[in-house]
Enzyme design. Sequence first.
Site, PDB file in Angstrom:
ATOM      1  N   SER A   8       0.842  -1.197   0.000  1.00 54.72           N
ATOM      2  CA  SER A   8       0.000   0.000   0.000  1.00 54.72           C
ATOM      3  C   SER A   8       0.876   1.246   0.000  1.00 54.72           C
ATOM      4  CB  SER A   8      -0.900   0.017   1.232  1.00 54.72           C
ATOM      5  OG  SER A   8      -1.388   1.335   1.424  1.00 54.72           O
ATOM      6  N   HIS A  33      -1.161  -1.260  -4.282  1.00 54.50           N
ATOM      7  CA  HIS A  33      -2.456  -0.923  -3.682  1.00 54.50           C
ATOM      8  C   HIS A  33      -2.504   0.583  -3.431  1.00 54.50           C
ATOM      9  CE1 HIS A  33      -6.067  -1.920  -1.303  1.00 54.50           C
ATOM     10  NE2 HIS A  33      -5.656  -0.999  -0.439  1.00 54.50           N
ATOM     11  N   ASP A  35      -4.706   3.688  -1.958  1.00 52.32           N
ATOM     12  CA  ASP A  35      -5.814   4.020  -1.065  1.00 52.32           C
ATOM     13  C   ASP A  35      -6.322   5.428  -1.340  1.00 52.32           C
ATOM     14  OD1 ASP A  35      -6.098   1.685   0.705  1.00 52.32           O
ATOM     15  OD2 ASP A  35      -4.003   2.109   1.178  1.00 52.32           O
ATOM     16  N   MET A  37      -8.902   8.218  -0.453  1.00 54.42           N
ATOM     17  CA  MET A  37      -9.777   8.610   0.669  1.00 54.42           C
ATOM     18  C   MET A  37     -10.279  10.034   0.443  1.00 54.42           C
ATOM     19  SD  MET A  37      -7.559   7.197   3.880  1.00 54.42           S
ATOM     20  CE  MET A  37      -6.722   5.602   3.812  1.00 54.42           C
ATOM     21  N   HIS A  66      -8.302   1.214  -4.199  1.00 49.70           N
ATOM     22  CA  HIS A  66      -9.271   1.004  -3.118  1.00 49.70           C
ATOM     23  C   HIS A  66      -9.939   2.340  -2.822  1.00 49.70           C
ATOM     24  CE1 HIS A  66      -9.660  -0.171   1.462  1.00 49.70           C
ATOM     25  NE2 HIS A  66     -10.836  -0.026   0.871  1.00 49.70           N
ATOM     26  N   MET A  68     -12.093   4.548  -0.828  1.00 47.74           N
ATOM     27  CA  MET A  68     -12.764   4.802   0.457  1.00 47.74           C
ATOM     28  C   MET A  68     -13.422   6.169   0.365  1.00 47.74           C
ATOM     29  SD  MET A  68      -9.763   3.209   2.756  1.00 47.74           S
ATOM     30  CE  MET A  68      -8.664   3.317   1.362  1.00 47.74           C
ATOM     31  N   MET A 137     -11.758  -5.989   5.030  1.00 47.68           N
ATOM     32  CA  MET A 137     -10.946  -5.050   5.813  1.00 47.68           C
ATOM     33  C   MET A 137     -10.625  -5.672   7.171  1.00 47.68           C
ATOM     34  SD  MET A 137     -10.339  -2.426   3.927  1.00 47.68           S
ATOM     35  CE  MET A 137      -9.408  -1.578   5.213  1.00 47.68           C
ATOM     36  N   PHE A 143      -6.521   4.859   7.915  1.00 49.08           N
ATOM     37  CA  PHE A 143      -5.116   5.108   8.239  1.00 49.08           C
ATOM     38  C   PHE A 143      -4.291   3.840   8.075  1.00 49.08           C
ATOM     39  CE2 PHE A 143      -7.882   7.871  10.640  1.00 49.08           C
ATOM     40  CZ  PHE A 143      -7.356   9.128  10.340  1.00 49.08           C
ATOM     41  N   ASP A 175      -6.858  -6.478   3.967  1.00 44.21           N
ATOM     42  CA  ASP A 175      -6.207  -5.155   4.012  1.00 44.21           C
ATOM     43  C   ASP A 175      -6.256  -4.585   5.424  1.00 44.21           C
ATOM     44  OD1 ASP A 175      -5.267  -2.610   3.501  1.00 44.21           O
ATOM     45  OD2 ASP A 175      -6.960  -2.011   2.237  1.00 44.21           O
ATOM     46  N   GLY A 177      -3.062  -4.035   8.745  1.00 43.17           N
ATOM     47  CA  GLY A 177      -2.317  -4.727   9.800  1.00 43.17           C
ATOM     48  C   GLY A 177      -1.686  -6.043   9.369  1.00 43.17           C
ATOM     49  N   GLY A 197       1.112  -2.139   4.078  1.00 48.37           N
ATOM     50  CA  GLY A 197       1.700  -0.808   3.963  1.00 48.37           C
ATOM     51  C   GLY A 197       2.833  -0.627   4.951  1.00 48.37           C
TER      52      GLY A 197
HETATM   53  C1  DX5 Z   1      -6.473   1.463   5.473  1.00 50.45           C
HETATM   54  C2  DX5 Z   1      -6.020   1.201   4.060  1.00 50.45           C
HETATM   55  C3  DX5 Z   1      -4.942   0.213   3.972  1.00 50.45           C
HETATM   56  C4  DX5 Z   1      -3.682   0.584   4.686  1.00 50.45           C
HETATM   57  C5  DX5 Z   1      -2.971  -0.672   5.030  1.00 50.45           C
HETATM   58  O1  DX5 Z   1      -7.489   2.401   5.446  1.00 50.45           O
HETATM   59  O2  DX5 Z   1      -7.085   0.743   3.267  1.00 50.45           O
HETATM   60  O3  DX5 Z   1      -4.672  -0.149   2.640  1.00 50.45           O
HETATM   61  O4  DX5 Z   1      -2.845   1.427   3.954  1.00 50.45           O
HETATM   62  O5  DX5 Z   1      -1.843  -0.326   5.684  1.00 50.45           O
HETATM   63  P1  DX5 Z   1      -1.201  -1.175   6.849  1.00 50.45           P
HETATM   64  O6  DX5 Z   1      -0.603  -2.378   6.211  1.00 50.45           O
HETATM   65  O7  DX5 Z   1      -0.176  -0.220   7.384  1.00 50.45           O
HETATM   66  O8  DX5 Z   1      -2.259  -1.511   7.839  1.00 50.45           O
HETATM   67 ZN    ZN Z   2      -6.565  -0.203   1.277  1.00 49.23          ZN
END
Ligand code: DX5
Ligand code: ZN
Length: 221
Positions: A8, A33, A35, A37, A66, A68, A137, A143, A175, A177, A197
């Site tokens: 990510s 990936h 993100d 937002m 992705h 959001m 998720m 974040f 996606d 953690g 990420g």
């Molecule tokens: C969260 C995002 C993820 C995030 C994952 O809102 O959709 O893609 O960047 O990052 P890590 O791997 O740090 O949890």
């Molecule tokens: Zn994501």
Amino acid sequence: MTIRIAPSLLSADFAHLARDVSRMEVGGADWLHIDVMDGRFVPNLTFGAKVIETLHALTRLPLDVHLMVVEPERYFDAFAKAGARTLTIHAEAAPHLQRQLARIRELGCAAGVALNPGTPLEHASEVIGDLDLLLIMSVNPGFGGQRFLPGTVDKVRRARAMLDQARSGAALEVDGGINRDTIAKVRQAGADTFVAGHAVFTAPDPGEEIGALRRLAMEQA
Ligand code: DX5
Ligand code: ZN
């Protein structure tokens, strides 16, 4: 079975985006990936079509976008044109899910649905035939760097069963953690695509981290 590692870019160094993208490519990432937002669906703002277009010019890696955002359909055309390979929308933000997924495919992209941790799997069950990807998720979105929610493992197991029963070939992506401690559990539960990420970008050698995550996932295969 296929295993895909999708770093990510949220955790990349934006001052050195080109360098980080090339590190992902050299390091063996399968997808990038991205993100997106909007500060409404989630309490954070990131990037739009212009950045996706720039990334598309920088790499041949498929761009796994992705969304959001609320009213995601407002961005489909621009993101498809910018070079997105997959467009994943949140079921919570898509009242006309079937129509929206069909539109994504019409634009030549793969169509994905994402489900927040509190959203039942059933919210995707009526559109399996319209899906190329189901994203579970494992944190509440918004974040990077959050802690993996353990309840995800069972949800992934049920998602795998749901897709298999429908004979769907959709990718099953997780996606949030994902790191060396969590990837094996979700792989074992049936996920095949792993977003990471924080784990990748804070590693001393991001390329090596991608390899390590892949090996841990493969051991479960
Ligand atoms: C969260 C995002 C993820 C995030 C994952 O809102 O959709 O893609 O960047 O990052 P890590 O791997 O740090 O949890
Ligand atoms: Zn994501």
